[in-house]
Motif scaffolding. Sequence first.
Motif, PDB file in Angstrom:
ATOM      1  N   ARG A 204       8.721  20.304  31.284  1.00  0.00           N
ATOM      2  CA  ARG A 204       7.509  20.644  30.556  1.00  0.00           C
ATOM      3  C   ARG A 204       6.472  21.120  31.555  1.00  0.00           C
ATOM      4  O   ARG A 204       6.350  20.557  32.651  1.00  0.00           O
ATOM      5  CB  ARG A 204       6.983  19.442  29.773  1.00  0.00           C
ATOM      6  CG  ARG A 204       5.607  19.705  29.150  1.00  0.00           C
ATOM      7  CD  ARG A 204       5.155  18.599  28.251  1.00  0.00           C
ATOM      8  NE  ARG A 204       3.742  18.779  27.885  1.00  0.00           N
ATOM      9  CZ  ARG A 204       3.162  18.191  26.869  1.00  0.00           C
ATOM     10  NH1 ARG A 204       3.846  17.384  26.086  1.00  0.00           N
ATOM     11  NH2 ARG A 204       1.882  18.399  26.612  1.00  0.00           N
ATOM     12  N   TYR A 205       5.729  22.143  31.167  1.00  0.00           N
ATOM     13  CA  TYR A 205       4.659  22.657  32.022  1.00  0.00           C
ATOM     14  C   TYR A 205       3.371  22.695  31.218  1.00  0.00           C
ATOM     15  O   TYR A 205       3.328  23.234  30.109  1.00  0.00           O
ATOM     16  CB  TYR A 205       4.979  24.055  32.541  1.00  0.00           C
ATOM     17  CG  TYR A 205       3.909  24.583  33.468  1.00  0.00           C
ATOM     18  CD1 TYR A 205       3.973  24.346  34.838  1.00  0.00           C
ATOM     19  CD2 TYR A 205       2.807  25.271  32.962  1.00  0.00           C
ATOM     20  CE1 TYR A 205       2.971  24.802  35.689  1.00  0.00           C
ATOM     21  CE2 TYR A 205       1.809  25.727  33.806  1.00  0.00           C
ATOM     22  CZ  TYR A 205       1.891  25.481  35.163  1.00  0.00           C
ATOM     23  OH  TYR A 205       0.894  25.921  36.002  1.00  0.00           O
ATOM     24  N   ASP A 206       2.289  22.119  31.765  1.00  0.00           N
ATOM     25  CA  ASP A 206       0.965  22.176  31.164  1.00  0.00           C
ATOM     26  C   ASP A 206       0.055  22.953  32.096  1.00  0.00           C
ATOM     27  O   ASP A 206      -0.220  22.513  33.221  1.00  0.00           O
ATOM     28  CB  ASP A 206       0.396  20.769  30.949  1.00  0.00           C
ATOM     29  CG  ASP A 206       1.166  19.995  29.899  1.00  0.00           C
ATOM     30  OD1 ASP A 206       1.477  20.577  28.846  1.00  0.00           O
ATOM     31  OD2 ASP A 206       1.467  18.806  30.144  1.00  0.00           O
ATOM     32  N   ASP A 207      -0.427  24.091  31.640  1.00  0.00           N
ATOM     33  CA  ASP A 207      -1.365  24.862  32.436  1.00  0.00           C
ATOM     34  C   ASP A 207      -2.702  24.129  32.479  1.00  0.00           C
ATOM     35  O   ASP A 207      -2.995  23.275  31.640  1.00  0.00           O
ATOM     36  CB  ASP A 207      -1.530  26.246  31.818  1.00  0.00           C
ATOM     37  CG  ASP A 207      -2.200  27.220  32.777  1.00  0.00           C
ATOM     38  OD1 ASP A 207      -2.219  26.931  33.984  1.00  0.00           O
ATOM     39  OD2 ASP A 207      -2.696  28.259  32.315  1.00  0.00           O
ATOM     40  N   THR A 208      -3.523  24.466  33.453  1.00  0.00           N
ATOM     41  CA  THR A 208      -4.829  23.815  33.614  1.00  0.00           C
ATOM     42  C   THR A 208      -5.891  24.585  32.838  1.00  0.00           C
ATOM     43  O   THR A 208      -5.717  25.761  32.514  1.00  0.00           O
ATOM     44  CB  THR A 208      -5.231  23.767  35.096  1.00  0.00           C
ATOM     45  OG1 THR A 208      -5.361  25.106  35.575  1.00  0.00           O
ATOM     46  CG2 THR A 208      -4.162  23.037  35.903  1.00  0.00           C
ATOM     47  N   PRO A 209      -7.007  23.941  32.531  1.00  0.00           N
ATOM     48  CA  PRO A 209      -8.082  24.645  31.824  1.00  0.00           C
ATOM     49  C   PRO A 209      -8.579  25.889  32.545  1.00  0.00           C
ATOM     50  O   PRO A 209      -9.193  26.751  31.925  1.00  0.00           O
ATOM     51  CB  PRO A 209      -9.180  23.585  31.710  1.00  0.00           C
ATOM     52  CG  PRO A 209      -8.439  22.288  31.730  1.00  0.00           C
ATOM     53  CD  PRO A 209      -7.290  22.511  32.678  1.00  0.00           C
ATOM     54  N   SER A 210      -8.345  26.001  33.842  1.00  0.00           N
ATOM     55  CA  SER A 210      -8.744  27.207  34.557  1.00  0.00           C
ATOM     56  C   SER A 210      -7.873  28.389  34.191  1.00  0.00           C
ATOM     57  O   SER A 210      -8.236  29.537  34.443  1.00  0.00           O
ATOM     58  CB  SER A 210      -8.678  26.973  36.069  1.00  0.00           C
ATOM     59  OG  SER A 210      -7.347  26.665  36.454  1.00  0.00           O
ATOM     60  N   GLY A 211      -6.703  28.112  33.606  1.00  0.00           N
ATOM     61  CA  GLY A 211      -5.849  29.181  33.110  1.00  0.00           C
ATOM     62  C   GLY A 211      -6.113  29.400  31.637  1.00  0.00           C
ATOM     63  O   GLY A 211      -7.257  29.528  31.219  1.00  0.00           O
ATOM     64  N   HIS A 212      -5.042  29.376  30.841  1.00  0.00           N
ATOM     65  CA  HIS A 212      -5.208  29.573  29.403  1.00  0.00           C
ATOM     66  C   HIS A 212      -4.844  28.342  28.598  1.00  0.00           C
ATOM     67  O   HIS A 212      -4.636  28.434  27.401  1.00  0.00           O
ATOM     68  CB  HIS A 212      -4.378  30.774  28.936  1.00  0.00           C
ATOM     69  CG  HIS A 212      -5.064  32.075  29.172  1.00  0.00           C
ATOM     70  ND1 HIS A 212      -4.592  33.255  28.651  1.00  0.00           N
ATOM     71  CD2 HIS A 212      -6.183  32.397  29.868  1.00  0.00           C
ATOM     72  CE1 HIS A 212      -5.388  34.243  29.015  1.00  0.00           C
ATOM     73  NE2 HIS A 212      -6.349  33.752  29.761  1.00  0.00           N
ATOM     74  N   TRP A 213      -4.765  27.179  29.259  1.00  0.00           N
ATOM     75  CA  TRP A 213      -4.496  25.921  28.571  1.00  0.00           C
ATOM     76  C   TRP A 213      -3.220  26.020  27.741  1.00  0.00           C
ATOM     77  O   TRP A 213      -3.178  25.682  26.588  1.00  0.00           O
ATOM     78  CB  TRP A 213      -5.660  25.524  27.677  1.00  0.00           C
ATOM     79  CG  TRP A 213      -6.946  25.320  28.398  1.00  0.00           C
ATOM     80  CD1 TRP A 213      -7.176  25.465  29.721  1.00  0.00           C
ATOM     81  CD2 TRP A 213      -8.194  24.922  27.822  1.00  0.00           C
ATOM     82  NE1 TRP A 213      -8.476  25.202  30.027  1.00  0.00           N
ATOM     83  CE2 TRP A 213      -9.130  24.867  28.879  1.00  0.00           C
ATOM     84  CE3 TRP A 213      -8.607  24.621  26.543  1.00  0.00           C
ATOM     85  CZ2 TRP A 213     -10.456  24.512  28.669  1.00  0.00           C
ATOM     86  CZ3 TRP A 213      -9.926  24.275  26.336  1.00  0.00           C
ATOM     87  CH2 TRP A 213     -10.849  24.214  27.390  1.00  0.00           C
ATOM     88  N   GLN A 214      -2.181  26.482  28.363  1.00  0.00           N
ATOM     89  CA  GLN A 214      -0.918  26.719  27.674  1.00  0.00           C
ATOM     90  C   GLN A 214       0.111  25.688  28.109  1.00  0.00           C
ATOM     91  O   GLN A 214       0.152  25.300  29.281  1.00  0.00           O
ATOM     92  CB  GLN A 214      -0.388  28.115  28.018  1.00  0.00           C
ATOM     93  CG  GLN A 214       0.767  28.572  27.168  1.00  0.00           C
ATOM     94  CD  GLN A 214       0.306  29.120  25.837  1.00  0.00           C
ATOM     95  OE1 GLN A 214      -0.827  29.533  25.696  1.00  0.00           O
ATOM     96  NE2 GLN A 214       1.175  29.091  24.847  1.00  0.00           N
ATOM     97  N   SER A 215       0.928  25.232  27.171  1.00  0.00           N
ATOM     98  CA  SER A 215       2.035  24.333  27.479  1.00  0.00           C
ATOM     99  C   SER A 215       3.350  25.010  27.133  1.00  0.00           C
ATOM    100  O   SER A 215       3.415  25.853  26.237  1.00  0.00           O
ATOM    101  CB  SER A 215       1.914  23.023  26.698  1.00  0.00           C
ATOM    102  OG  SER A 215       0.782  22.279  27.109  1.00  0.00           O
ATOM    103  N   LEU A 216       4.396  24.613  27.828  1.00  0.00           N
ATOM    104  CA  LEU A 216       5.726  25.166  27.628  1.00  0.00           C
ATOM    105  C   LEU A 216       6.736  24.064  27.906  1.00  0.00           C
ATOM    106  O   LEU A 216       6.577  23.289  28.846  1.00  0.00           O
ATOM    107  CB  LEU A 216       5.958  26.335  28.597  1.00  0.00           C
ATOM    108  CG  LEU A 216       7.340  26.991  28.635  1.00  0.00           C
ATOM    109  CD1 LEU A 216       7.611  27.735  27.348  1.00  0.00           C
ATOM    110  CD2 LEU A 216       7.421  27.952  29.815  1.00  0.00           C
ATOM    111  N   GLY A 217       7.764  23.963  27.074  1.00  0.00           N
ATOM    112  CA  GLY A 217       8.785  22.949  27.297  1.00  0.00           C
ATOM    113  C   GLY A 217      10.110  23.372  26.720  1.00  0.00           C
ATOM    114  O   GLY A 217      10.188  24.290  25.897  1.00  0.00           O
TER     115      GLY A 217
END
Length: 316
Positions: A148-161
Motif C-alpha cells: 500500500r502506498y499513501d502519498d503525502t499532502p504535499s502531493g495529491h493525497w492519493q493512496s494505492l494498494g
Amino acid sequence: MGGTVSGLASGASVTLNDNGGDPVTVSVNGNFTFPTALAAGSSYDASVATQPNGETCTVSNASGRVGSGAVTSISVTCSPPNTSTGRILQSAQYNGYPGANSTAWKVTLNNVQAGSTIYVVGTWPNIANTYPSMNVTDGTNTYTLLDRYDDTPSGHWQSLGHWYAANVPAGSYTINMTPTPTTWEDYVGIAVFEIGGVSAAPLVAHALNFQSKLPPGSNTVKVNLTNSASSGLLVAVSMDDYGSVAPAAPLVGNGFTDAGSLWDFLRVGNPSTRAEYALVSSTGAQTATFSPQESTNSAGLTGVPPDYMTCAVIFH
C-alpha cells in the motif's frame, strides 16, 4: 438453422451469429436455433460472437448451404481455457465519484474457475487528509494485502494498494473494497483480475511505484521486482488519475500481451488504466516500464502532469 451446444458451464452463456448477424444467446447445453430461417440454397456460416466468462467455445460444421430440410448439424463445444501457464482469464472494474462517507466499491467476476487467483488493484484519493484502512472481501475468500502506498499532502493525497486471494473455489464473486472509517472520497477505481494457471501459493514478487506530477510525455515510469522463481506471469497495471487520457500500451512488442483499457474516470471513452501481462522464464530482477504518453488533459489543457501510478506483481 441450428445445432447443439455442449460443455457450457452452469450459469454461463454464449452468443452465436449466423453470417455475421442473426444472434442467438444460449444459456444451457442442448439444441439451439437461429431466429431467422434461410431459404434452400442459401449459404450459412455460424460463429461465436461472445464467449462465456471463463470458457472458450469453438464451432464445427459451421458453414455450408441449406438443403431441402432444416440444418441441425452445427456443433458448438465449450471448455475452460488451457491454464497450464499463467494468464489473465477475465477482468472487471469499478470507477466512480462516491462522495461523502462512501462504504462500498464493488466489482463482480462471474464463473471464476476453481484454483484461480483473484488479484485486486485499487486507488483512492484522500481529500480529507486521512488514510483509512481498506478492507477487501467477497464473502468467501480471504484477501492478502501486498503493498500500500499513501502519498503525502504535499502531493495529491492519493493512496494505492493491491491484494490477492489464491486457489479460490469455482463461483461468482462480488469483490467489495471499503474504507474504515468511511471518509469523503474523490474519484476512486478498482481493477480486478482472475489469474489462471498459477499455483496455490502463487506470489513470488510484488511492488508498487507511485509517480506524481510526471512531466507530460514522460516514458520512464518503472516498477522493479526481484523474481526468485524460474518462470511466472508478470502482471503490470498502470493507473492515471488526472487527465482521463488513455495510456499507451508500451510493453506490447516486448513479450507482453495487452489486457486492454480498464478504467474510464468520466465514462467518456478516455480510459485511464491499462493492464498488461507476460510470461517470464528467467530468475532475477524483472522491470515493467510504462509510458504515460499524456501531454494534454481531458479539458484539452497542455502541460498537465499525468500523476501516473504503477504497480506490478509476479505469479508463479
